[in-house]
Design an enzyme around this catalytic site. Sequence first.
Site, PDB file in Angstrom:
ATOM      1  N   HIS A  66     -39.882 -81.873 -31.335  1.00  0.00           N
ATOM      2  CA  HIS A  66     -39.146 -82.963 -30.693  1.00  0.00           C
ATOM      3  C   HIS A  66     -39.377 -84.301 -31.384  1.00  0.00           C
ATOM      4  O   HIS A  66     -38.619 -85.241 -31.166  1.00  0.00           O
ATOM      5  CB  HIS A  66     -39.384 -83.014 -29.174  1.00  0.00           C
ATOM      6  N   ASP A 202     -43.074 -75.836 -30.561  1.00  0.00           N
ATOM      7  CA  ASP A 202     -42.674 -77.238 -30.708  1.00  0.00           C
ATOM      8  C   ASP A 202     -43.316 -77.866 -31.948  1.00  0.00           C
ATOM      9  O   ASP A 202     -44.203 -78.705 -31.845  1.00  0.00           O
ATOM     10  CB  ASP A 202     -43.061 -78.007 -29.437  1.00  0.00           C
ATOM     11  N   SER A 634     -47.554 -86.865 -28.957  1.00  0.00           N
ATOM     12  CA  SER A 634     -46.787 -85.707 -29.390  1.00  0.00           C
ATOM     13  C   SER A 634     -47.014 -85.432 -30.874  1.00  0.00           C
ATOM     14  O   SER A 634     -46.850 -86.324 -31.692  1.00  0.00           O
ATOM     15  CB  SER A 634     -45.296 -85.934 -29.143  1.00  0.00           C
TER      16      SER A 634
HETATM   17  N1  ARG Z   1     -42.124 -83.820 -22.567  1.00  0.00           N
HETATM   18  C1  ARG Z   1     -42.422 -83.925 -23.963  1.00  0.00           C
HETATM   19  C2  ARG Z   1     -43.050 -85.251 -24.294  1.00  0.00           C
HETATM   20  O1  ARG Z   1     -42.603 -86.264 -23.865  1.00  0.00           O
HETATM   21  C3  ARG Z   1     -41.213 -83.788 -24.817  1.00  0.00           C
HETATM   22  C4  ARG Z   1     -40.721 -82.416 -24.852  1.00  0.00           C
HETATM   23  C5  ARG Z   1     -39.434 -82.269 -25.591  1.00  0.00           C
HETATM   24  N2  ARG Z   1     -38.807 -81.060 -25.130  1.00  0.00           N
HETATM   25  C6  ARG Z   1     -37.721 -81.028 -24.363  1.00  0.00           C
HETATM   26  N3  ARG Z   1     -37.320 -79.901 -23.864  1.00  0.00           N
HETATM   27  N4  ARG Z   1     -37.038 -82.115 -24.106  1.00  0.00           N
HETATM   28  O2  ARG Z   1     -43.986 -85.314 -25.056  1.00  0.00           O
END
Ligand code: ARG
Length: 705
Positions: A66, A202, A634
């Site tokens: 992401h 991811d 992330s």
């Molecule tokens: N919730 C994650 C974060 O903010 C981002 C994940 C991205 N994946 C998704 N399905 N939108 O670090």
Amino acid sequence: ADEGMWLPLFVKRLNQADMQKKGLKLTAEEIYSVNSSSLKDAVVQLGGFCTGEFVSSQGLMLTNHHCGYDALQTHSTPQNNILQNGFFAATRAEEKTNPGLFVDILVRMEDITSKVLEGVTPTTPEQERVAIVQQHQKEMADAAKESGRYVAYVRDMFGGNEYYLFVYQRFGDVRLVGAPPEAVGKFGGDTDNWMWPRHTGDFSMFRVYADKDNKPTATPQADNVPYVPKKHLPVSLQGVSEGDFAMVFGFPGRTQRFLPAAGLQMTLDQSNPARIKLRDTRLKLWKEDMEQDPALRLKYASKYASIANYWKYYIGQNEGMKRLKTVDAKKAEEASLDQWIRADQGRVQQYGEALTTINQAYTGLREYNLSANYVNEAAFGTEIVTLASRMMPLYMTLKTTPTDKAAIQKAVEGLKEPVTEYFKDYSSSTDKKVFTALMALYGKDVPQAQLPDVFQTVQKEYGGSWAKYADYVFTNSFLTSEAKVNAFLANPTLAKLEADPGFKTFNSVYLNYTQNILPKMQTLQAGLTRANRLYVAALRAKNTQKVYSPDANSTLRLSYGTVRPYKGRDAVRYDYKTTAQGILEKEDPTNEEFVVPKKELELLKQKDYGRFADKDGNLPVAFITDNDITGGNSGSPVINGRGELIGLAFDGNWEAMTGDLAYDPELKRCINADIRYVLWCIEKLGGARHIVDEMTIVNNGPNPG
Ligand code: ARG
């Protein structure tokens, strides 16, 4: 583990005995050192919004899928859709440049509090303090830049009680090396986002390039070569067990753990509901159109993902605040702080004003906060208004120096690239629907007296119909097409810009906000700054036995903890790891969020796990630790006690969505991709063994812990 996103500079001050007991084998010097290579040299801030880590001596960097999503979208077309299909560069020549993307590598950080506060006393009037502090910050940052050699800035910690200098090298040549198919990298989509158990691969890979002397360049250069980092992380295939030591290094973006109860309350019952409602509307309209047209789906993929990510975040945060009674807990803490202050005249003098001022300021802020939310999420939730706002520098130049051709040309030049970028991913018919819906909600939900003039125009001339007004705007504004914008930029005049209905709409919102809303909020916030600083200082003075970590502010932090399951709610326990079995269980060819690519299905059905299987013969996919992280982390490396890479942090769990506001050690978990799944996706699924072979794979026995 404990709460804490710690400044690596102070790793020596952390409880070394506790860290060693948990399994840390590294010395403080091996974690953070300015003079010799240490872990900090392997961890980079990616583009200001994510974290990456070096995994080879040739600048190869891992981060999340992401985090690379936008780059993947940019390099995709319906004909060559690498976002959908995945991609691994077979040679260096196939790696794809990303102008504008950069990584920052920390050179050093320094506590400069005493220098910044030189000449400041407890009685210095606030305005004067601000001026002194700003002046000192600028001087210190400017000196540290060494005439452009480094990027340097100062960040305050603990609500302005402490100041730190951060010095970085910025590398502007970061090339895409590879990523799995979206169905792997975003497996589970928005349904699984912010949730455990997880089965998402991811990750994506980039390579940092430098000039022949290993020095950064501001932009991609054809003759650049792979950067040789001072340190890269060895990769462990050993796998994780419950209780293993885990350290996360990275750049957490923002937490507000010192937000007072009144601030929490405002978030809970004003800001979050507004954001949720407006994003919900925008996402539904985008999705409708994305489902109609594959090209549009690609254009809006990245924007959709980022808006959806925080849409769900706000929902979870509000649910959590209600369930965990976060506001009440903060109120209780404030009551006890208040008692402590009142018990002593000296304290009353030092901190006595803080809580009263805070509560008064929030009472004031609540009157305007909704307006601010609707400016951000409704007006600026539409793309045309955002594009119009980009015209501001040109507008001001045309207005103030109409005969200065050079200045006007400069403003025009500054717009060319952003405009091209903008229209690459734009559909005016989609935007028109969003505009109609969001502006109508703005008019309905914000106090009448605080609405911009344009609402009166719509009332008087369009019978109150935003649909009719949108017809007029989107038919007549030149901001709806690239050709028309370029025609305007070829011969820009103030009259044309001022007459444009898209720009007029923006300008009405902008003037109302900057003249009627913002000044009121700024006055209240100025009072809050001082009160917050005193409030945080009082808390720390009262609880001397507790070592507080500063709120996240996009600076390098480390967090340590262990691999650990959790109890989600009554009678529900979550295991600490997932395996490929769960991918097959979730697989659903009729739901785009849970499609499993054909090749992956075949490999998993054959249990073709190669050297990446765990000791029970399963393919590990993800695991959780109790590290304290937030957005911006992330892509962060999860490192075992020996400093070897065991995973990539990529998310948080639903039960602890209030974690940015209040930390709960029993509930909060950090969700990580198991490095063995990452390698499996590269080597087995992606057929790119050469990329794995670039890494330093180690096998030093089980993780310490
Ligand atoms: N919730 C994650 C974060 O903010 C981002 C994940 C991205 N994946 C998704 N399905 N939108 O670090």
